[in-house]
Scaffold this motif. Structure first.
Motif, PDB file in Angstrom:
ATOM      1  N   ASP A   1      -8.481  14.437  -7.294  1.00  0.00           N
ATOM      2  CA  ASP A   1      -8.695  13.070  -6.829  1.00  0.00           C
ATOM      3  C   ASP A   1     -10.082  13.038  -6.201  1.00  0.00           C
ATOM      4  O   ASP A   1     -10.255  13.401  -5.037  1.00  0.00           O
ATOM      5  CB  ASP A   1      -7.619  12.698  -5.808  1.00  0.00           C
ATOM      6  CG  ASP A   1      -7.812  11.315  -5.212  1.00  0.00           C
ATOM      7  OD1 ASP A   1      -8.779  10.621  -5.598  1.00  0.00           O
ATOM      8  OD2 ASP A   1      -7.012  10.932  -4.348  1.00  0.00           O
ATOM      9  N   LYS A   2     -11.069  12.616  -6.978  1.00  0.00           N
ATOM     10  CA  LYS A   2     -12.454  12.780  -6.555  1.00  0.00           C
ATOM     11  C   LYS A   2     -12.743  12.145  -5.198  1.00  0.00           C
ATOM     12  O   LYS A   2     -13.520  12.672  -4.405  1.00  0.00           O
ATOM     13  CB  LYS A   2     -13.401  12.212  -7.612  1.00  0.00           C
ATOM     14  CG  LYS A   2     -14.871  12.571  -7.363  1.00  0.00           C
ATOM     15  CD  LYS A   2     -15.739  12.228  -8.553  1.00  0.00           C
ATOM     16  CE  LYS A   2     -17.179  12.698  -8.321  1.00  0.00           C
ATOM     17  NZ  LYS A   2     -18.040  12.427  -9.491  1.00  0.00           N
ATOM     18  N   GLU A   3     -12.126  11.004  -4.913  1.00  0.00           N
ATOM     19  CA  GLU A   3     -12.405  10.304  -3.668  1.00  0.00           C
ATOM     20  C   GLU A   3     -11.891  11.060  -2.448  1.00  0.00           C
ATOM     21  O   GLU A   3     -12.406  10.891  -1.344  1.00  0.00           O
ATOM     22  CB  GLU A   3     -11.802   8.901  -3.697  1.00  0.00           C
ATOM     23  CG  GLU A   3     -12.483   7.959  -4.676  1.00  0.00           C
ATOM     24  CD  GLU A   3     -11.949   6.546  -4.576  1.00  0.00           C
ATOM     25  OE1 GLU A   3     -11.048   6.310  -3.736  1.00  0.00           O
ATOM     26  OE2 GLU A   3     -12.420   5.679  -5.326  1.00  0.00           O
ATOM     27  N   ASN A   4     -10.865  11.890  -2.639  1.00  0.00           N
ATOM     28  CA  ASN A   4     -10.211  12.532  -1.498  1.00  0.00           C
ATOM     29  C   ASN A   4     -10.231  14.049  -1.513  1.00  0.00           C
ATOM     30  O   ASN A   4      -9.782  14.678  -0.555  1.00  0.00           O
ATOM     31  CB  ASN A   4      -8.749  12.050  -1.396  1.00  0.00           C
ATOM     32  CG  ASN A   4      -8.658  10.559  -1.162  1.00  0.00           C
ATOM     33  OD1 ASN A   4      -9.160  10.049  -0.163  1.00  0.00           O
ATOM     34  ND2 ASN A   4      -8.014   9.847  -2.078  1.00  0.00           N
ATOM     35  N   ASP A   5     -10.734  14.656  -2.584  1.00  0.00           N
ATOM     36  CA  ASP A   5     -10.649  16.114  -2.718  1.00  0.00           C
ATOM     37  C   ASP A   5     -11.327  16.871  -1.579  1.00  0.00           C
ATOM     38  O   ASP A   5     -10.829  17.927  -1.148  1.00  0.00           O
ATOM     39  CB  ASP A   5     -11.259  16.563  -4.046  1.00  0.00           C
ATOM     40  CG  ASP A   5     -10.249  16.569  -5.186  1.00  0.00           C
ATOM     41  OD1 ASP A   5      -9.097  16.163  -4.956  1.00  0.00           O
ATOM     42  OD2 ASP A   5     -10.619  16.974  -6.302  1.00  0.00           O
ATOM     43  N   TRP A   6     -12.466  16.379  -1.102  1.00  0.00           N
ATOM     44  CA  TRP A   6     -13.142  17.124  -0.035  1.00  0.00           C
ATOM     45  C   TRP A   6     -12.262  17.219   1.205  1.00  0.00           C
ATOM     46  O   TRP A   6     -12.302  18.228   1.924  1.00  0.00           O
ATOM     47  CB  TRP A   6     -14.482  16.482   0.315  1.00  0.00           C
ATOM     48  CG  TRP A   6     -15.568  16.792  -0.648  1.00  0.00           C
ATOM     49  CD1 TRP A   6     -16.241  15.915  -1.450  1.00  0.00           C
ATOM     50  CD2 TRP A   6     -16.123  18.089  -0.933  1.00  0.00           C
ATOM     51  NE1 TRP A   6     -17.169  16.582  -2.212  1.00  0.00           N
ATOM     52  CE2 TRP A   6     -17.131  17.910  -1.917  1.00  0.00           C
ATOM     53  CE3 TRP A   6     -15.872  19.375  -0.456  1.00  0.00           C
ATOM     54  CZ2 TRP A   6     -17.875  18.974  -2.429  1.00  0.00           C
ATOM     55  CZ3 TRP A   6     -16.621  20.436  -0.971  1.00  0.00           C
ATOM     56  CH2 TRP A   6     -17.598  20.237  -1.929  1.00  0.00           C
ATOM     57  N   ASP A   7     -11.465  16.208   1.446  1.00  0.00           N
ATOM     58  CA  ASP A   7     -10.542  16.236   2.587  1.00  0.00           C
ATOM     59  C   ASP A   7      -9.347  17.134   2.290  1.00  0.00           C
ATOM     60  O   ASP A   7      -9.099  18.129   2.983  1.00  0.00           O
ATOM     61  CB  ASP A   7     -10.081  14.805   2.887  1.00  0.00           C
ATOM     62  CG  ASP A   7      -9.095  14.732   4.046  1.00  0.00           C
ATOM     63  OD1 ASP A   7      -8.915  15.747   4.753  1.00  0.00           O
ATOM     64  OD2 ASP A   7      -8.516  13.660   4.254  1.00  0.00           O
ATOM     65  N   THR A   8      -8.603  16.833   1.231  1.00  0.00           N
ATOM     66  CA  THR A   8      -7.341  17.530   0.985  1.00  0.00           C
ATOM     67  C   THR A   8      -7.530  18.996   0.629  1.00  0.00           C
ATOM     68  O   THR A   8      -6.776  19.864   1.096  1.00  0.00           O
ATOM     69  CB  THR A   8      -6.567  16.837  -0.144  1.00  0.00           C
ATOM     70  OG1 THR A   8      -7.354  16.843  -1.344  1.00  0.00           O
ATOM     71  CG2 THR A   8      -6.232  15.400   0.230  1.00  0.00           C
ATOM     72  N   GLU A   9      -8.545  19.305  -0.177  1.00  0.00           N
ATOM     73  CA  GLU A   9      -8.683  20.683  -0.648  1.00  0.00           C
ATOM     74  C   GLU A   9      -9.296  21.598   0.403  1.00  0.00           C
ATOM     75  O   GLU A   9      -8.981  22.791   0.449  1.00  0.00           O
ATOM     76  CB  GLU A   9      -9.488  20.717  -1.942  1.00  0.00           C
ATOM     77  CG  GLU A   9      -8.948  19.793  -3.030  1.00  0.00           C
ATOM     78  CD  GLU A   9      -7.431  19.806  -3.149  1.00  0.00           C
ATOM     79  OE1 GLU A   9      -6.838  20.891  -3.350  1.00  0.00           O
ATOM     80  OE2 GLU A   9      -6.821  18.712  -3.056  1.00  0.00           O
ATOM     81  N   THR A  10     -10.172  21.070   1.252  1.00  0.00           N
ATOM     82  CA  THR A  10     -10.743  21.931   2.290  1.00  0.00           C
ATOM     83  C   THR A  10      -9.746  22.162   3.419  1.00  0.00           C
ATOM     84  O   THR A  10      -9.743  23.231   4.038  1.00  0.00           O
ATOM     85  CB  THR A  10     -12.050  21.348   2.841  1.00  0.00           C
ATOM     86  OG1 THR A  10     -11.837  20.015   3.328  1.00  0.00           O
ATOM     87  CG2 THR A  10     -13.128  21.331   1.763  1.00  0.00           C
ATOM     88  N   ARG A  11      -8.872  21.204   3.685  1.00  0.00           N
ATOM     89  CA  ARG A  11      -7.798  21.453   4.652  1.00  0.00           C
ATOM     90  C   ARG A  11      -6.806  22.477   4.097  1.00  0.00           C
ATOM     91  O   ARG A  11      -6.321  23.352   4.830  1.00  0.00           O
ATOM     92  CB  ARG A  11      -7.087  20.147   5.005  1.00  0.00           C
ATOM     93  CG  ARG A  11      -7.923  19.215   5.883  1.00  0.00           C
ATOM     94  CD  ARG A  11      -7.249  17.870   6.085  1.00  0.00           C
ATOM     95  NE  ARG A  11      -8.096  16.981   6.863  1.00  0.00           N
ATOM     96  CZ  ARG A  11      -7.926  16.712   8.159  1.00  0.00           C
ATOM     97  NH1 ARG A  11      -6.931  17.267   8.819  1.00  0.00           N
ATOM     98  NH2 ARG A  11      -8.736  15.894   8.798  1.00  0.00           N
ATOM     99  N   THR A  12      -6.526  22.375   2.823  1.00  0.00           N
ATOM    100  CA  THR A  12      -5.676  23.381   2.172  1.00  0.00           C
ATOM    101  C   THR A  12      -6.315  24.756   2.263  1.00  0.00           C
ATOM    102  O   THR A  12      -5.643  25.757   2.545  1.00  0.00           O
ATOM    103  CB  THR A  12      -5.436  22.993   0.702  1.00  0.00           C
ATOM    104  OG1 THR A  12      -4.741  21.744   0.641  1.00  0.00           O
ATOM    105  CG2 THR A  12      -4.633  24.053  -0.034  1.00  0.00           C
ATOM    106  N   ALA A  13      -7.623  24.810   2.046  1.00  0.00           N
ATOM    107  CA  ALA A  13      -8.343  26.081   2.138  1.00  0.00           C
ATOM    108  C   ALA A  13      -8.191  26.691   3.521  1.00  0.00           C
ATOM    109  O   ALA A  13      -7.917  27.892   3.661  1.00  0.00           O
ATOM    110  CB  ALA A  13      -9.814  25.864   1.812  1.00  0.00           C
ATOM    111  N   ALA A  14      -8.378  25.878   4.550  1.00  0.00           N
ATOM    112  CA  ALA A  14      -8.307  26.384   5.919  1.00  0.00           C
ATOM    113  C   ALA A  14      -6.929  26.966   6.226  1.00  0.00           C
ATOM    114  O   ALA A  14      -6.816  27.973   6.937  1.00  0.00           O
ATOM    115  CB  ALA A  14      -8.642  25.271   6.910  1.00  0.00           C
ATOM    116  N   LEU A  15      -5.873  26.361   5.686  1.00  0.00           N
ATOM    117  CA  LEU A  15      -4.526  26.896   5.912  1.00  0.00           C
ATOM    118  C   LEU A  15      -4.370  28.287   5.313  1.00  0.00           C
ATOM    119  O   LEU A  15      -3.495  29.053   5.719  1.00  0.00           O
ATOM    120  CB  LEU A  15      -3.481  25.947   5.325  1.00  0.00           C
ATOM    121  CG  LEU A  15      -3.281  24.643   6.104  1.00  0.00           C
ATOM    122  CD1 LEU A  15      -2.462  23.652   5.284  1.00  0.00           C
ATOM    123  CD2 LEU A  15      -2.589  24.911   7.447  1.00  0.00           C
ATOM    124  N   GLY A  16      -5.226  28.632   4.351  1.00  0.00           N
ATOM    125  CA  GLY A  16      -5.197  29.960   3.744  1.00  0.00           C
ATOM    126  C   GLY A  16      -6.237  30.910   4.302  1.00  0.00           C
ATOM    127  O   GLY A  16      -6.470  31.977   3.723  1.00  0.00           O
TER     128      GLY A  16
END
Length: 451
Positions: free
Chosen positions: A69-84
């Motif tokens: 989801d191009k509009e939201n990926d920077w938010d959702t995917e970097t938060r997912t990254a931090a959880l890992g």
């Protein structure tokens, strides 16, 4: 002296060096001191890390932010990254031109990214090569990727008509003239694939192993030779990204020579943990394909002895609905950024007894060194205070619903992986505590500008 943050008494994993119990002190976003575990420095906040391992924050060298989801990926995917436990990532940026478009994409990340981020430029035309020097200097990008899988009819179907050996050599020659530049290449001979693919489709095959059989490992290996040989002639370091085949690694070992440009190798966690026999069908479709258990074991030996220097996720955050209706129509790629560390610990440390400091190097310091990421990848005074605090006795039970990612599935769904990320610290800010995102934190990622 009062510090901003202290990580008390953890087993600190120093990449490529060893593991030692220590207390880490942080001031102004950087590591101020590595202290004896017995010391009790004053701090505004203390994380009790006794009984836990403190890794340098992971840096994922291979992601595709914006492919979900191009509009939201920077938010959702970097938060997912931090959880890992991932505190930095490198993502591929492709556009009709690079110089003008990159700033807009960076501005989106500046507004929304929760972890630090940098770019690789995707090269699909001679116009891209012509603007490389100015685009790299302007945007602080030192790495590019050439997609040999987009040669001929395969590329034309996606609108790429200039990908051929001439474009590859032009990119290598230009890369050779830029200090610190690294040319990464997707190695897969798509011109031979139809020879294998059409009989498989005619036979009604729709299984995951068929995806491997239509693009067997030697088609990657053939391209690896071409890239490494051209790199030698052009005088340019090359990086074989997402290597999937043990045969390809064997070839690189033979081609490396002290008097030739370096041949770097990156692999991804799925090539170290998932085979073509996984019962996940089209969910496991990825390019290059998942291979055999023998390939998995061969690549792990490359991690153990350093022949493979970096490990990433090739994270693609699309929806499960895109993975069908058959393996031939399904999209390629899947999410994985949050599973890097649990896979490393389960498959590397516990199952194969690979040292934690070796795994930390492949997921942090080697990435920072290859891509010239300032103050990243090490636990030493002056470096950014980026950490992943891990309970080796904990368990990660993979459920896609546990992460904010746009992707609603995981190829690891339901798997039990030893090792649990308890806390993630980015430049002294605690993003994740007790395995949970700290909601009050605003987007805190910064752009990794390289010179």
């Amino acid at each position: 002296m009062t510090y901003d943050l202290v990580l008390k008494g953890g087993e600190v994993v120093f990449p490529g060096q060893g593991v030692e119990q220590a207390t880490l002190a942080v001031r102004d976003g950087r590591i101020a001191a590595v202290l004896d575990a017995s010391e009790r420095p004053a701090a505004r906040r203390v994380l009790d890390c006794r009984g836990k391992h403190v890794f340098p924050g992971l840096i994922d060298p291979h992601t595709h932010i914006g492919f979900g989801d191009k509009e939201n990926d920077w938010d959702t995917e970097t938060r997912t990254a931090a959880l890992g436990g991932v505190t930095g990532l490198m993502s591929f940026w492709r556009g009709n031109e690079l110089l003008q478009s990159t700033g807009t994409w960076r501005a989106e990340a500046d507004k929304h990214a929760a972890v630090d981020f940098g770019f690789h430029f995707g090269i699909t035309s001679h116009a891209h090569v012509a603007e490389l020097k100015s685009a790299m200097a302007t945007h602080g990008v030192l790495s590019i990727k050439v997609y040999l899988m987009y040669k001929g009819a395969t590329g034309a179907a996606k609108g790429f008509t200039e990908v051929d050996d001439g474009l590859l050599y032009a990119a290598l020659a230009t890369g050779a003239s830029i200090p610190g530049a690294v040319v990464g290449v997707h190695c897969e001979n798509t011109e031979v694939i139809p020879f294998f693919r059409e009989p498989l489709k005619s036979a009604g095959r729709d299984d995951l192993r068929a995806w491997d059989e239509q693009s067997p490992g030697f088609l990657e290996t053939e391209n690896v030779f071409r890239v490494a040989y051209f790199g030698e002639k052009a005088g340019c370091p090359v990086n074989i990204v997402h290597m999937s085949s043990a045969e390809s690694l064997d070839l690189v070992r033979r081609m490396r020579h002290p008097n030739r440009p370096p041949i770097h190798v990156e692999t991804c966690i799925h090539y170290l943990s998932l085979s073509h026999d996984e019962p996940i069908g089209a969910i496991g479709k990825v390019n290059p394909p998942l291979r055999s258990q023998a390939d998995i074991d061969g690549l792990w030996e490359g991690v153990r002895d350093g022949a493979i220097s970096t490990i990433g996720s090739d994270h693609v955050p699309r929806k499960k609905s895109t993975k069908g209706p058959s393996i031939w129509e399904a999209t390629a790629g899947f999410p994985g950024i949050a599973q890097i560390l649990p896979v490393m610990i389960e498959e590397g440390y516990f199952k194969r007894e690979i040292a934690l400091e070796t795994l930390a190097a492949a997921t942090s310091s080697n990435v920072a060194a290859l891509y010239r990421l300032p103050r990243k990848g090490r636990i030493a005074p002056g470096y950014d205070a980026d950490f992943a605090v891990v309970d080796l006795d904990g368990v990660t039970q993979v459920q896609a619903s546990d992460y904010p990612s746009n992707s609603d599935y995981s190829p690891y769904e339901g798997k039990r992986l030893r090792g649990r990320v308890e806390a993630t610290v980015l430049r002294g800010t605690v993003l994740v505590d007790n395995g949970q995102w700290v909601d009050e934190q605003a987007p805190s990622g910064r752009y990794l500008h390289r010179r």
